[in-house]
Scaffold this motif. Structure first.
Motif, PDB file in Angstrom:
ATOM      1  N   MET A 131      54.564  21.640 -56.351  1.00  0.00           N
ATOM      2  CA  MET A 131      53.608  22.661 -55.936  1.00  0.00           C
ATOM      3  C   MET A 131      54.135  23.344 -54.678  1.00  0.00           C
ATOM      4  SD  MET A 131      51.157  22.611 -58.108  1.00  0.00           S
ATOM      5  CE  MET A 131      49.674  23.329 -57.446  1.00  0.00           C
ATOM      6  N   GLY A 132      54.011  24.657 -54.642  1.00  0.00           N
ATOM      7  CA  GLY A 132      54.397  25.389 -53.444  1.00  0.00           C
ATOM      8  C   GLY A 132      53.355  25.177 -52.362  1.00  0.00           C
ATOM      9  N   LEU A 133      53.828  24.852 -51.164  1.00  0.00           N
ATOM     10  CA  LEU A 133      52.884  24.516 -50.100  1.00  0.00           C
ATOM     11  C   LEU A 133      53.008  25.476 -48.921  1.00  0.00           C
ATOM     12  CD1 LEU A 133      53.361  20.650 -49.963  1.00  0.00           C
ATOM     13  CD2 LEU A 133      51.643  21.930 -51.221  1.00  0.00           C
TER      14      LEU A 133
ATOM     15  N   SER B 293      57.063  13.354 -47.483  1.00  0.00           N
ATOM     16  CA  SER B 293      57.096  12.315 -46.463  1.00  0.00           C
ATOM     17  C   SER B 293      57.195  10.927 -47.101  1.00  0.00           C
ATOM     18  CB  SER B 293      55.859  12.403 -45.582  1.00  0.00           C
ATOM     19  OG  SER B 293      54.718  12.321 -46.394  1.00  0.00           O
ATOM     20  N   THR B 294      56.730  10.843 -48.350  1.00  0.00           N
ATOM     21  CA  THR B 294      56.888   9.576 -49.051  1.00  0.00           C
ATOM     22  C   THR B 294      58.377   9.424 -49.381  1.00  0.00           C
ATOM     23  OG1 THR B 294      55.067  10.505 -50.273  1.00  0.00           O
ATOM     24  CG2 THR B 294      55.602   8.209 -50.709  1.00  0.00           C
ATOM     25  N   VAL B 295      58.814   8.195 -49.475  1.00  0.00           N
ATOM     26  CA  VAL B 295      60.246   7.999 -49.724  1.00  0.00           C
ATOM     27  C   VAL B 295      60.591   8.482 -51.122  1.00  0.00           C
ATOM     28  CG1 VAL B 295      62.089   6.336 -49.754  1.00  0.00           C
ATOM     29  CG2 VAL B 295      60.153   6.014 -48.236  1.00  0.00           C
ATOM     30  N   THR B 296      61.679   9.182 -51.215  1.00  0.00           N
ATOM     31  CA  THR B 296      62.086   9.642 -52.545  1.00  0.00           C
ATOM     32  C   THR B 296      63.065   8.663 -53.153  1.00  0.00           C
ATOM     33  OG1 THR B 296      63.663  11.011 -51.385  1.00  0.00           O
ATOM     34  CG2 THR B 296      61.726  12.099 -52.261  1.00  0.00           C
TER      35      THR B 296
ATOM     36  N   GLU C 112      65.195  20.826 -52.445  1.00  0.00           N
ATOM     37  CA  GLU C 112      64.241  20.385 -51.425  1.00  0.00           C
ATOM     38  C   GLU C 112      64.125  21.441 -50.323  1.00  0.00           C
ATOM     39  OE1 GLU C 112      62.270  17.795 -51.516  1.00  0.00           O
ATOM     40  OE2 GLU C 112      61.445  18.288 -49.553  1.00  0.00           O
ATOM     41  N   GLY C 113      62.923  21.766 -49.966  1.00  0.00           N
ATOM     42  CA  GLY C 113      62.695  22.771 -48.934  1.00  0.00           C
ATOM     43  C   GLY C 113      62.135  24.063 -49.504  1.00  0.00           C
TER      44      GLY C 113
END
Lengths: 815, 205
Positions: free
Chosen positions: B64-66, B202-205, B116-117
């Protein structure tokens, strides 16, 4: 918004304004900017012109064709590469824009009349295409090519004797011994589906041959058995519409056409306007064609049944005087076939498809045909086609939405009426189709603000709670609540219908410590709380050991588990699943992350089938109110190999799941699981074949240069892959066998129980299970085909109840 | 620049910060299995997007775009269809792009693949750049209401129709307020759930 200069100019202004509403344009025919740049080649221009001819209907068709033929005639003479391109393009258009074949045959006719060898060369290309299509089993493509060849007889390009020879070649297939009926059926179908185009012409010129063909066809058709029909029919009754087998119906229609002196009123036949020009053309003989032999691997299209929904009295929204052609007339077939062709040609571009359909509608206005009804009926036929629709169901859903947008005065009303008609016959509908119907309806509503007059269906509320009406509305509500936001949708539904709303899709965490008047916390709650805290902790190291040690304390709060190691293990896994899901229940992404992070722990704890089952049980408990997320997480668990397909099958046949067999989510899960099993086997075999190919290449090289290292590597990989193939094959076999056995025993038990009690066995649960099981078999016929003898000896034994055995007989009859 | 008259790029959407040339970018699109979905309501949830796009084949994941600052959904997302690859993504474009989700016509287009990002809005306010423009156009909203009342007056029908549609299109881009989807009910739902940050990175990937 458009950052680039768009071709055509015609659309670019509109797109700049309307870009969100614009479906992506098809590559075909949009390549170039007419007359703007010198960089485009003539070939591309010609390609585009050929693709587009006849797009706008019949008004200017004649002059367009004439002009196009003039251009092509000059260009073909200029170079052989242009000629080649033109030939290829025409062949390509014929098989991809199938609704325009009479237009292309006219074009070919004019060119052939002017340049005799053009026709000859085109026929060579066409016959080569046909040969390849038959060899590669692109049977639908072959059918269309035969139709085009037949139409070329009208265009004086192919000799009428030649097409009769081709038909005779096809008919010999019916004499072949030991072939599946699908093979001979399809060859007969290729003849019958071409005859309406050429019937009148060959009747005049080759009457004797035609009669002989008819006699052979008659014998073949009378010998045919259609025992499989109940398995692929949408309605369980032949009232009010008889649902014949596709070939049988077409045969009846062909006979009627013959009795009617081969007249039809649907097809556009532009070549009739060019009689003076093409009348004197020389027609060619077709090169001979050898029908490829049947082999073990050969696959042919499955039969289908004809679907009808409207009666003459139902055409309220058609202009007065408009009627549907009788169900057994050739006009009906041709109208439906044209719509099917348009949908097939343009399904990747809704806007093009809708405009082609509307052009068709305008074209048949001359004979007062209610095109809107034909279009809607065909779209529903495709949507309901068993075992699976030709395209994904949403394809037809989005087409219907597009039609409503394009013609808001007619289609919304017709769709409302059709929905009502289908709704009133739900009790006679195959459960699999009820599922598709409800999914489509919910999707459609989601695009129209969920506006529907539910109160007109309120009579269903007085019936039994598992009545077809209530079941259907419940399914629609569930899907609507999933497509829209639950809170928003539930506010739109007023009592008394609000009782049919699904429960709010919230997760159920049963280990919560919050005390309630009615519920005392479970003994595991203290452990669960510790576990939750440990899971939330960000420190990665030691986490797993820490978690395991917390889980080990479970035996102290539940002393009865102390001595039963297996049960203790199940309880641990169950608690862990609950807690991991609870911590990550915010979104699906969160859940995926958490499952990924704790995967090693799951793998360590859940080693046996029993403990894996405990994971699935816990998942089902946690997401009992949210079947969507339930299914998504389950898929993820299979993909990450925490559980395997066999465990899912075990879970499916737990008593708690079995009672949900009248709900959609169970069947979605089953289908996705079976698909993954098939895919695993497929990808393993494919990879093995590729690696073996590589090895042979390397071995060749080996003789010349050094390559032994690579060779060893490949050999090791092949060994590994062979194991994987064996494994996945075994899994596939086990899954199918186990599914069949369990379904048989489940249905058998139900029947025995009902017979004993003297009650009606045909409950909605029974129908749903039976229908879905049957479609599962037919849908996977390519995989199941190799196991039929195994299934016969281990599952469908003669002592199985005849009402269940029937399914298997129908399945075998389909093949 | 795309050469004039050549094949048009496959995607109307384009990541301008990808740092790739047009050819490289288009090459990536051809083998892509990722979709960019835009013009979504801020209130559309990940589950809803799953529901809609799984109709074209199993979805691998949705990003989802945040809003960069608030960490709330800001109207776009990426869909990774890697299981069935290019094919089911193509279906998403053919059948779903241009239909409605939460009463907004969403747009699906090819994307070169998620990095990512990219899930964060690049606008100054934290949302998408297009929303920045929108906020600067409050005066247009005022104009729009005046315009609507003008259309209701009988004299409006004397404006030639092409002019009328031009006027509408002029406002259309801006009359979007907060991309709030269904309005009332959705807002309430959002309040009830609390505006929960959706950031999973923030959760570990």
């Amino acid at each position: 918004m458009a950052h680039y200069k768009d071709g055509g100019g015609r659309d670019s202004r509109k797109r700049a304004r309307d870009d969100f509403d614009d479906a992506p344009r098809h590559k075909r025919g949009r390549y170039f900017d007419q007359g703007s740049s010198e960089s485009e080649s003539t070939e591309q221009k010609l390609e585009s012109l050929i693709t587009r001819v006849g797009e706008k209907g019949s008004k200017t068709l004649q002059s367009n064709l004439q002009a196009l033929a003039d251009v092509l005639h000059t260009e073909i003479g200029s170079s052989s590469s242009v000629k080649d391109k033109v030939l290829r393009t025409i062949c390509f258009c014929v098989t991809t824009l199938t609704e325009k074949i009479t237009i292309y045959s006219t074009l070919v006719a004019i060119l052939n009349a002017r340049q005799y060898n053009f026709g000859e060369e085109l026929l060579e290309v066409l016959m080569e295409d046909l040969r390849n299509a038959l060899a590669l089993q692109e049977m639908e493509k072959a059918r269309i090519l035969v139709r085009f060849l037949a139409d070329l007889v009208n265009a004086k390009v192919v000799a009428s004797s030649s097409i009769m020879t081709l038909f005779d070649t096809f008919i010999t297939v019916t004499y072949e011994p030991d072939i599946p009926h699908t093979r001979s059926d399809w060859y007969v179908y290729m003849i019958l589906s071409a005859l309406p185009w050429v019937g009148s012409e060959v009747n005049q010129r080759k009457k004797v041959e035609l009669e002989r063909l008819f006699t052979i066809l008659e014998t073949y058709m009378s010998k045919r058995s259609t025992a499989y029909l109940p398995a692929i029919q949408v309605w369980t009754t032949d009232q009010p519409h008889p649902q014949k087998d596709y070939l049988e119906m077409l045969w009846i229609q062909t006979k009627n056409m013959k009795d009617n002196e081969w007249k039809e009123h649907i097809l556009l036949r532009p070549y009739t306007h060019f009689d003076s020009e093409i009348g004197g053309a020389y027609s060619h003989t077709l090169p001979t064609l050898n029908v490829p032999n049947h082999t073990e691997e050969s696959l042919y299209p499955l039969p289908h049944s004809v679907f009808r929904v409207y009666e003459t009295s139902d055409l309220q929204y058609a202009p007065p005087g408009y009627i549907l052609p009788p169900f057994d007339s050739m006009d009906r077939y041709l109208a439906e076939e044209t719509v099917r062709c348009i949908v097939q040609s343009h399904h990747t571009n809704r806007k093009e498809c809708v405009s082609a359909l509307l052009v068709f509608g305008k074209g048949v206005d001359r004979i007062r045909l209610p095109a809107e009804y034909v279009i809607t009926e065909v779209l529903f036929e495709l949507l309901f086609k068993l075992p699976s629709p030709p395209q994904v169901p949403v394809c037809y859903g989005s087409l219907l939405i597009e039609l409503c947008k394009a013609d808001p005065a007619t289609f919304p009303q017709i769709l409302t009426q059709t929905t009502d008609l289908l709704y009133n016959r739900l009790d006679k509908m195959n459960t699999v189709c009820v599922g598709r119907f409800s999914q489509w309806f919910a999707y459609h509503l989601s695009n129209f603000k969920y506006q529907w007059d539910w109160s007109s269906w309120s009579n269903c509320l007085s019936g039994p709670p598992d009545g077809p009406g209530i079941q259907f509305i419940t399914r629609v509500f569930e899907k609507c609540a999933r497509l829209g936001c639950y809170d928003v949708f539930s506010e739109l539904i007023q009592p008394p219908f609000s009782t049919l709303l699904p429960p709010e899709p919230l997760p159920v965490f049963k280990y919560t410590l919050e005390e309630d008047e009615f519920v005392t916390p479970l003994p595991e709650c203290t452990v669960a709380t510790q576990l939750l805290e440990a899971i939330k902790e960000k420190k990665e190291k030691k986490t797993f050991e820490h978690l395991t040690s917390i889980l080990d304390t479970l035996s102290s709060v539940q002393p009865e588990l102390e001595n039963d190691r297996d049960k203790l293990c199940d309880a641990k896994v169950s608690l862990l699943t609950h807690c991991v899901l609870h911590v990550s229940s915010k979104t699906i992404s969160h859940s995926f992350m958490a499952l990924h992070k704790f995967r090693p722990l799951f793998l360590e704890l859940a080693k046996t089938d029993e403990t894996k089952l405990a994971v699935l049980k816990a998942l089902a408990e946690f997401y009992t109110n949210n079947p969507q997320v339930h299914a998504i997480i389950l898929d993820k668990l299979i993909r990450s190999q925490v559980v395997d397909a066999m465990v899912v099958v075990n879970w499916l046949f737990l008593p708690t799941t079995v009672q949900d067999f009248h709900k959609q989510y169970v069947w979605d899960i089953l289908e996705s699981t079976v698909q993954k099993t098939n895919a695993a086997y497929h990808s393993a075999t494919k990879e093995l074949a590729e690696t073996k190919d590589k090895l042979t290449k390397v071995s060749h090289l080996d003789e010349v240069a050094m390559g032994s290292e690579e060779r060893q590597e490949l050999e090791a990989k092949i060994d590994e892959l062979e194991d994987r193939v064996d494994e996945s094959e075994k899994m596939q076999k086990d899954v199918y066998l186990s599914l069949c056995q369990r379904f048989i025993s489940l249905l058998g038990d139900h029947l025995a129980r009902c017979d004993q009690q003297g009650s009606d066995y045909e409950s909605p649960w029974f129908q749903s299970t039976l229908d879905n099981f049957r479609q599962l078999l037919i849908k996977n016929y390519t995989q199941l085909g190799q196991y039929t003898t195994l299934l016969e000896s281990l599952a469908f034994t003669p002592n199985v109840d005849y009402r269940v055995l029937e399914i298997f007989q129908q399945f075998q009859a389909v093949l | 620049m795309v050469e004039r008259g050549g094949r048009k790029p496959k995607s109307q959407y384009r990541d301008h910060k990808a740092g790739l040339s047009t050819e490289e970018y288009e090459g990536k699109l051809r083998s892509s299995s990722t979709l960019y979905v835009g013009n979504m309501s801020f209130f559309s949830s990940e589950e809803q997007v799953y529901e809609l796009f799984s109709m074209c084949g199993e979805v691998k994941r949705i990003i989802m775009g945040l809003d960069r600052i608030k960490k709330t959904p800001c109207g776009f997302c990426f869909i990774d269809n890697r299981y069935y690859s290019h094919d089911s993504a193509a279906k998403g474009i053919a059948y779903i792009s241009g239909t409605k989700l939460d009463n907004r016509i969403i747009r699906a287009d090819w994307d070169m693949g998620f990095i990512e990002g990219r899930q964060y809005g690049r606008g100054r306010s934290g949302g998408q750049v297009r929303d920045d423009y929108r906020q600067g156009c409050i005066i247009k909203h005022w104009l729009f209401s005046a315009f609507i009342s003008a259309t209701l007056s009988p004299s409006f029908s004397t404006v030639p129709s092409f002019r009328r549609s031009f006027l509408f299109s002029f406002f259309r881009m801006d009359f979007d307020e907060d991309r709030g989807g269904l309005g009332g009910g959705a807002v309430k739902a959002m309040q009830r759930q609390g505006v929960a940050p959706m950031d999973t990175s923030s959760t570990v990937t």
